[in-house]
Design a protein around this motif. Structure first.
Motif: not given
Ligand code: SF4
Ligand code: SF4
Length: 297
Positions: A255-261
């Motif tokens: 999930d790309e959102a994990i990298f953003k986090t």
């Protein structure tokens, strides 16, 4: 009772630091006392994920010989016993010590018949410590001029052992790979989390990690990070882990959102992302394991 959880992985970039930092904070929110130890002494980075700056410094000091030339009879016995070639005596000349090669074993000290060797000592690296709320963090760091990572981890663990009893959980992050610095951390593990990802290299390195863990007769849990990037390799990874004795398998989908986090210096378990349940479940699993261990003793 303290449960020591060592988090390791056969290759870099599998998301070990994400798992270590999130599980540590998840355990904390479950009322556990947690000490996080970063033993990746060549490249510690858990404190960056946690957005803290460890300042308090304890040196990692080891024995390193000095030679009293007044006493030294140039007999060469120190040269003969040194396992690292770190003390050299040539043609009845005074011994030369190559500090960076010395592992601090003291063989030369105990062998010298003339008591000519004394401890000059040297700092191999440092342990920096800090806290994030109630989470205590200790970071091992090798000095840039030193190469003995394994020895630094060995001494880091010795320092950490003095504090372990104060915590419910000690979470130790290792360097990536299968080598002696990793083994130094694994030696104190009650349970290991082996992290990998479903790629051809991920499978090969996971097998190497599993072989090491099983040779050391350690209990281990598999963590497949980015589990959705390949259906076939994920299947192969699950099969491998089941076949070789994983106590449990946890999977975190890509999930790309994990990298953003991570890029925002935030933790998944403190975000709104529903995938945080994977790490919360892993933390709950560890709490149950600890509680079962206490009931069985
Ligand atoms: S063993 Fe002692 S006396 Fe012999 S060369 Fe080494 S330091 Fe000198
Ligand atoms: S302490 Fe051990 S490694 Fe270092 S010089 Fe002496 S014998 Fe060699």
């Amino acid at each position: 009772m303290t449960l020591t959880v060592v988090v390791t992985g056969g290759k870099g970039g599998t998301g070990k630091s994400t798992i270590v930092t999130n599980v540590a904070v998840a355990l904390l929110t479950m009322g556990q006392r947690v000490l996080l130890v970063d033993s990746d002494v060549d490249n510690p980075n858990d404190h960056i994920f946690l957005d803290v700056n460890p300042k308090k410094i304890t040196p990692i000091r080891i024995f390193t010989p000095g030679v009293d030339l007044e006493r030294c009879a140039r007999c060469g016995k120190c040269n003969t016993v040194c396992p690292e070639g770190a003390i050299v005596v040539k043609e009845n000349k005074a011994p030369i010590v190559y500090e960076e090669a010395c592992c601090g074993c003291k063989s030369c000290l105990y062998t010298c018949p003339y008591n000519a060797i004394y401890n000059r000592g040297r700092d191999l690296g440092y342990v920096r410590s800090t806290a994030r709320g109630n989470l205590r963090i200790m970071v091992g760091e090798l000095k840039p001029t030193e190469a003995k990572s394994s020895l630094a981890v060995n001494r880091l663990i010795r320092i950490v052992k003095d504090y372990m009893g104060d915590y419910d959980f000690v979470i130790i992050d290792t360097s990536p790979g299968v080598h002696s610095a990793v083994i130094q951390a694994l030696r104190v593990a009650d349970v290991v989390i082996a992290v990998s990802e479903p790629t051809p290299l991920g499978i090969v390195t996971m097998k190497m990690t599993i072989d090491l863990l099983n040779a050391m007769k350690l209990k281990w849990i598999a963590f497949i990070n980015k589990s959705t990037i390949s259906f076939n390799y994920r299947e192969e990874m699950v099969k491998l882990c089941k076949l070789h004795g994983a106590q449990a398998i946890f999977e975190l989908p890509y999930d790309e959102a994990i990298f953003k986090t991570n890029m925002d210096y935030k933790l998944l378990v403190e975000s709104d992302n529903p995938l945080k349940t994977v790490l919360l479940n892993l933390a709950e699993y560890l709490v149950r394991m600890k509680s079962d261990g206490e009931h069985n003793t």
